[in-house]
Enzyme design. Structure first.
Site, mmCIF file in Angstrom:
data_model
loop_
_atom_site.group_PDB
_atom_site.id
_atom_site.type_symbol
_atom_site.label_atom_id
_atom_site.label_comp_id
_atom_site.label_asym_id
_atom_site.label_seq_id
_atom_site.Cartn_x
_atom_site.Cartn_y
_atom_site.Cartn_z
ATOM 1 N N ARG A 147 0.852 -1.186 0.000
ATOM 2 C CA ARG A 147 0.000 0.000 0.000
ATOM 3 C C ARG A 147 0.890 1.238 0.000
ATOM 4 N NH1 ARG A 147 -4.120 2.227 4.696
ATOM 5 N NH2 ARG A 147 -2.207 3.243 5.406
ATOM 6 N N TYR A 159 -3.202 11.329 6.698
ATOM 7 C CA TYR A 159 -3.469 9.958 7.119
ATOM 8 C C TYR A 159 -2.584 8.988 6.327
ATOM 9 C CZ TYR A 159 -5.099 5.291 6.773
ATOM 10 O OH TYR A 159 -5.078 3.923 6.751
ATOM 11 N N ASP A 217 -5.211 3.932 -0.176
ATOM 12 C CA ASP A 217 -6.385 4.191 0.678
ATOM 13 C C ASP A 217 -6.779 5.660 0.574
ATOM 14 O OD1 ASP A 217 -8.300 4.354 2.650
ATOM 15 O OD2 ASP A 217 -7.101 3.337 4.192
ATOM 16 N N HIS A 219 -9.329 6.884 2.173
ATOM 17 C CA HIS A 219 -9.793 7.215 3.528
ATOM 18 C C HIS A 219 -11.027 8.119 3.541
ATOM 19 C CE1 HIS A 219 -8.602 7.164 7.920
ATOM 20 N NE2 HIS A 219 -8.377 5.945 7.511
ATOM 21 N N GLU A 243 -9.012 2.167 -2.173
ATOM 22 C CA GLU A 243 -9.837 1.872 -0.998
ATOM 23 C C GLU A 243 -10.582 3.105 -0.507
ATOM 24 O OE1 GLU A 243 -7.383 0.354 2.120
ATOM 25 O OE2 GLU A 243 -8.817 0.919 3.673
ATOM 26 N N GLU A 269 -14.380 -0.918 5.801
ATOM 27 C CA GLU A 269 -13.774 -1.078 7.124
ATOM 28 C C GLU A 269 -14.627 -0.483 8.230
ATOM 29 O OE1 GLU A 269 -10.052 0.910 6.240
ATOM 30 O OE2 GLU A 269 -10.601 2.575 7.539
ATOM 31 N N ARG A 290 -13.966 -4.981 2.725
ATOM 32 C CA ARG A 290 -12.944 -4.547 3.681
ATOM 33 C C ARG A 290 -13.360 -4.733 5.139
ATOM 34 N NH1 ARG A 290 -8.239 -3.741 4.224
ATOM 35 N NH2 ARG A 290 -8.092 -1.600 4.937
ATOM 36 N N GLU A 346 -4.712 -7.139 4.827
ATOM 37 C CA GLU A 346 -3.873 -6.038 5.323
ATOM 38 C C GLU A 346 -3.129 -6.507 6.568
ATOM 39 O OE1 GLU A 346 -6.253 -2.786 6.797
ATOM 40 O OE2 GLU A 346 -4.601 -1.364 6.563
ATOM 41 N N TRP A 409 -11.515 12.511 7.781
ATOM 42 C CA TRP A 409 -10.094 12.318 8.028
ATOM 43 C C TRP A 409 -9.596 11.173 7.241
ATOM 44 C CZ3 TRP A 409 -7.567 8.281 10.950
ATOM 45 C CH2 TRP A 409 -6.177 8.500 11.139
HETATM 46 C C1 GCO Z 1 -6.811 0.993 7.098
HETATM 47 C C2 GCO Z 1 -7.644 1.972 7.880
HETATM 48 C C3 GCO Z 1 -7.069 2.373 9.193
HETATM 49 C C4 GCO Z 1 -8.009 3.309 9.959
HETATM 50 C C5 GCO Z 1 -8.031 2.948 11.392
HETATM 51 C C6 GCO Z 1 -8.871 3.884 12.238
HETATM 52 O O1 GCO Z 1 -7.003 0.933 5.907
HETATM 53 O O2 GCO Z 1 -6.061 0.274 7.706
HETATM 54 O O3 GCO Z 1 -8.023 3.040 7.068
HETATM 55 O O4 GCO Z 1 -5.812 2.889 9.007
HETATM 56 O O5 GCO Z 1 -7.590 4.625 9.831
HETATM 57 O O6 GCO Z 1 -8.521 1.665 11.507
HETATM 58 O O7 GCO Z 1 -8.905 3.438 13.543
HETATM 59 MG MG MG Z 2 -8.546 2.086 5.210
#
Ligand code: GCO
Ligand code: MG
Length: 409
Positions: A147, A159, A217, A219, A243, A269, A290, A346, A409
């Protein structure tokens, strides 16, 4: 057989973890992960105040019945707190069943469909040279899929980009919620991100060649049309997946993204139930699920959503950052080994301190994970180690745009 004890264990070796431990009248124990990053104590209270008393005297073998009882008798369904609590119970019951059977959980789910689980690691850099170093480091560790996250010119903190090592020398990266009484504020500019990211992937492809599977990602930060534009711009770099390109509580948004790009999409996620995936799977708007065992109600629903996804050739890409404890991580490795439609896992690895609290049988060899063959989940909770690490309040950061508007975020 009956459950005689339900303990809620909170520890913070290098980040906070919430663990449920169930004990049967025969002295068999089972572990479940109930960690919800930044909101840990809400789940701990849900479990100890409202769930643990209901478990005493129940037959631990009745996994599905207990799951349905907790889900339906609460009346108030879904949500991360509820589903993390139910997940912990589900995992602990599978752990107990495996120990009684003398089998690892993947055997109870149908046996291994493969010899190992391909994993991807997190490379990041504040600039191209440091990103390349990070990719090389991950390749040295054995990862065969990477990644890629980078800083964006003009944005201070992003992030997914690891910070410097702490002066203590202790492992530190962007992943743990920041310890303290208030979330840290970061800044964000989507236009700058959309301009910069394709140049990064071009550099990475030029340096590392066409073979290496690369992931990214987003995010949850883009609008559907921005996500469509990014997916299109990244097509020449042949991503394994993009992602969380949009905040996917609006499942319909993915229709628009899908119309415009063949970049594979991964989402889920922050989802808690199969209903969050219903449209995405039925309309084939994503390529990877995810979900994490911990936030999705445990092993039982994770297996079910993957069986549903299999009809549409959608594969797994279970969420595996460090906020999934080694217990939750083991749970999804067992599912991943058993299902036919496994995609990728992951894997960031945990800190040494975390690995002393959670003793594991999991292995990571040449880029492939395996949960091990110990009965049950294959994780032991070391109470003596855990007591050195009391809970510490921590929050995930949040974003503001240049004009002060709060942003994802
Ligand atoms: C990922 C996720 C994490 C989240 C985290 C928040 O792809 O692994 O985006 O990095 O930011 O789980 O608590
Ligand atoms: Mg993620």
């Amino acid at each position: 057989m009956r459950i005689v004890q339900a303990e809620v264990l909170v520890t913070s070796p290098s980040r906070n973890f919430v663990t449920l431990r169930l004990t049967t009248d025969d002295g068999v124990t089972g572990l479940g992960d109930a960690t919800l990053n930044g909101r840990e104590l809400a789940v701990a209270s849900y479990l100890s105040d409202h769930v643990a008393p209901l478990l005493i005297d129940r037959d631990p073998h009745r996994i599905e019945d207990t799951w349905q009882f907790l889900y339906r008798s609460a009346y108030w369904r879904r949500g991360p707190v509820t589903m993390a609590a139910i997940a912990a119970v589900d995992m602990a019951l599978w752990d107990i069943k495996g120990k009684i059977a003398g089998l690892p959980i993947y055997q109870l789910l149908g046996g291994a469909s493969r010899t190992g689980l391909r994993a991807y690691g997190h490379a990041s850099g504040t600039d191209i040279p440091s990103l390349f170093d990070s990719i090389r480091h991950h390749l040295d560790l054995g990862y065969q899929s990477i990644r890629v996250q980078t800083s964006i010119p003009g944005i201070k903190a992003v992030y997914g980009v690891a910070s410097q090592k702490q002066s203590s020398g202790q492992r530190y990266d962007y992943e743990p919620a920041g310890r303290g009484a208030y979330p840290q504020e970061e800044d964000w500019d989507t236009r700058a991100y959309l301009r910069h990211l394709p140049t990064v992937f071009e550099a990475v492809r030029n340096e590392f060649g066409p073979e290496l599977p690369l992931l990214h990602d987003g995010h949850h930060r883009m609008t559907p049309i921005q996500a469509a534009k990014l997916g299109q711009a990244l097509e020449p770099y042949d991503l394994y997946w993009l992602e969380d390109c949009t905040p996917a509580e609006n499942q319909e948004a993915l229709r628009l993204v899908r119309q415009h790009t063949t970049t594979p999409l991964a989402i889920g996620e922050v989802f808690n139930t199969v209903y969050d995936f219903q449209t995405l799977i039925k309309e084939q708007l994503i390529d990877y699920v995810r979900a994490a065992s911990t936030h999705f109600g445990g092993i039982s629903p994770l297996k079910k959503v993957m069986d549903y996804a299999a009809q549409y050739q959608i594969k797994s890409g279970f969420h595996g950052p460090t906020d999934i404890s080694p217990v939750g991580f083991a749970a999804q490795l067992h599912v991943g080994l058993a299902i036919h439609n496994y995609g990728i896992q992951e894997f960031m690895g945990q800190s040494d301190a975390t690995n002393t609290v959670f003793e594991q049988h999991m292995t990571f060899t040449d880029g492939y994970l395996h949960p091990g063959d110990a009965p049950g989940l294959g994780v032991h909770y070391n109470d003596d180690a855990a007591q050195h690490y009391p809970y510490q309040q921590a929050y995930l950061p949040f974003n503001r745009l240049a004009d002060g508007t709060v942003h994802d975020w």
